[in-house]
Design a protein around this motif. Structure first.
Motif, PDB file in Angstrom:
ATOM      1  N   TYR A 221       0.640  -1.735   0.214  1.00 49.56           N
ATOM      2  CA  TYR A 221       0.438  -0.251  -0.397  1.00 49.56           C
ATOM      3  C   TYR A 221       1.446   0.889   0.230  1.00 49.56           C
ATOM      4  N   ARG A 225       1.357   3.966  -2.993  1.00 52.09           N
ATOM      5  CA  ARG A 225       0.519   5.373  -2.455  1.00 52.09           C
ATOM      6  C   ARG A 225       1.572   6.657  -3.144  1.00 52.09           C
ATOM      7  N   ALA A 241      -4.696   3.431  -3.728  1.00 53.82           N
ATOM      8  CA  ALA A 241      -4.012   2.879  -2.789  1.00 53.82           C
ATOM      9  C   ALA A 241      -4.841   2.616  -1.759  1.00 53.82           C
ATOM     10  N   ARG A 245      -5.707  -1.765  -1.751  1.00 53.34           N
ATOM     11  CA  ARG A 245      -5.543  -2.774  -0.170  1.00 53.34           C
ATOM     12  C   ARG A 245      -7.236  -3.099  -0.171  1.00 53.34           C
TER      13      ARG A 245
END
Length: 278
Positions: A221, A225, A241, A245
């Motif tokens: 993640y 990001r 992001a 997830r």
């Protein structure tokens, strides 16, 4: 389908709007094709429309009894501009509204979820389309398509998570039914393709169909990001992001029969879409 009046298609040059306009005109329905530059759309009447220029709204709505709504792109609070427009549309004689939302956003949820919540109070005839991720994300100018072309890779933080990827043509076909059938759906419709696929599966299918060896690279993640933050505002990068997830946690691992039920034909497979383009 029954004869209808005139449909305003907002975003008529976009991924689902262009296909919806094309399918409506092919079926003999009158269409006003709305875009910022009133771009020509075959078989339709082009009209200038900008969500952020209310001066364009009245002319776009003139003579319209149904509307296909594409929210303003990248706006974290689309209700602020969309709800006044929808009140104006109802006053101008629009009777049916079909909103494009997302399978990831429930009624009353963030962003377009607030418009979803308000729609049934504004129109007696309505529908909210909540498609899963588009198959077209791997074609054209979309991010995954670019990384495939440039590096033979797909970069996600989805892990083993699966998605019911859906063809934009199928989304448009459902939109046409929702706009023109005698009875409006008056509900939200989660749209998927016929199978839930991981990004590993997607890479394998692209490799098999095109002969191009494509690999899914798994990011965390935080890695995704940070990578996206270089391309867009930090808050939006975190949201995107976070969607990956959620997929990793199983949020999109489902299929529905909505396309088959509303159009009378099976939803298209990703392999079939690719094969048609190669």
């Amino acid at each position: 389908m029954t004869a209808t009046g005139t449909t305003l298609v907002i975003g008529a040059t976009g991924t689902t709007g262009s296909r919806t306009a094309a399918q409506l005109t092919a079926a003999g329905h009158r269409v006003k094709a709305a875009s910022r530059h009133a771009s020509p759309v075959p078989g339709a009447e082009p009209v200038r429309f900008d969500w952020y220029d209310p001066g364009t709204h009245a002319a776009a709505l003139d003579g319209v009894d149904r509307v296909y709504l594409i929210p303003p792109l990248g706006d974290s609070d689309p209700a602020a501009i969309m709800l006044p427009f929808l009140h104006q549309a109802r006053s101008a004689g629009t009777r049916r509204a079909v909103l494009l939302s997302s399978s990831a956003i429930p009624e009353g949820g963030p962003a377009v979820g607030m418009v979803h919540q308000a729609l049934p109070e504004l129109f007696e005839q309505w529908a909210v389309l909540r498609p899963s991720w588009f198959m077209q994300n791997f074609t054209g100018t979309h991010t995954h398509a670019l990384s495939i072309r440039e590096d033979d890779t797909i970069l996600t933080a989805t892990g083993n998570g699966r998605v019911g990827f859906v063809d934009a043509e199928d989304i448009a076909a459902v939109a046409v039914h929702a706009l023109t059938d005698e009875q409006a759906p008056n509900t939200d419709l989660v749209l998927t393709g016929p199978e839930a696929l991981s990004y590993d599966d997607i890479a394998t299918i692209i490799t098999e169909v095109t002969g191009r060896p494509v690999v899914h690279h798994r990011l965390s993640y935080e890695q995704l990001r940070d990578r996206l933050t270089a391309l867009m505002p930090t808050e939006f990068a975190a949201i995107l992001a976070g969607m990956d997830r959620a997929i990793a946690d199983g949020s999109e691992d489902r299929i529905t029969d909505t396309v088959q039920r509303l159009t009378g034909r099976p939803a298209r497979t990703f392999r079939s879409l690719l094969a048609a383009q190669t």
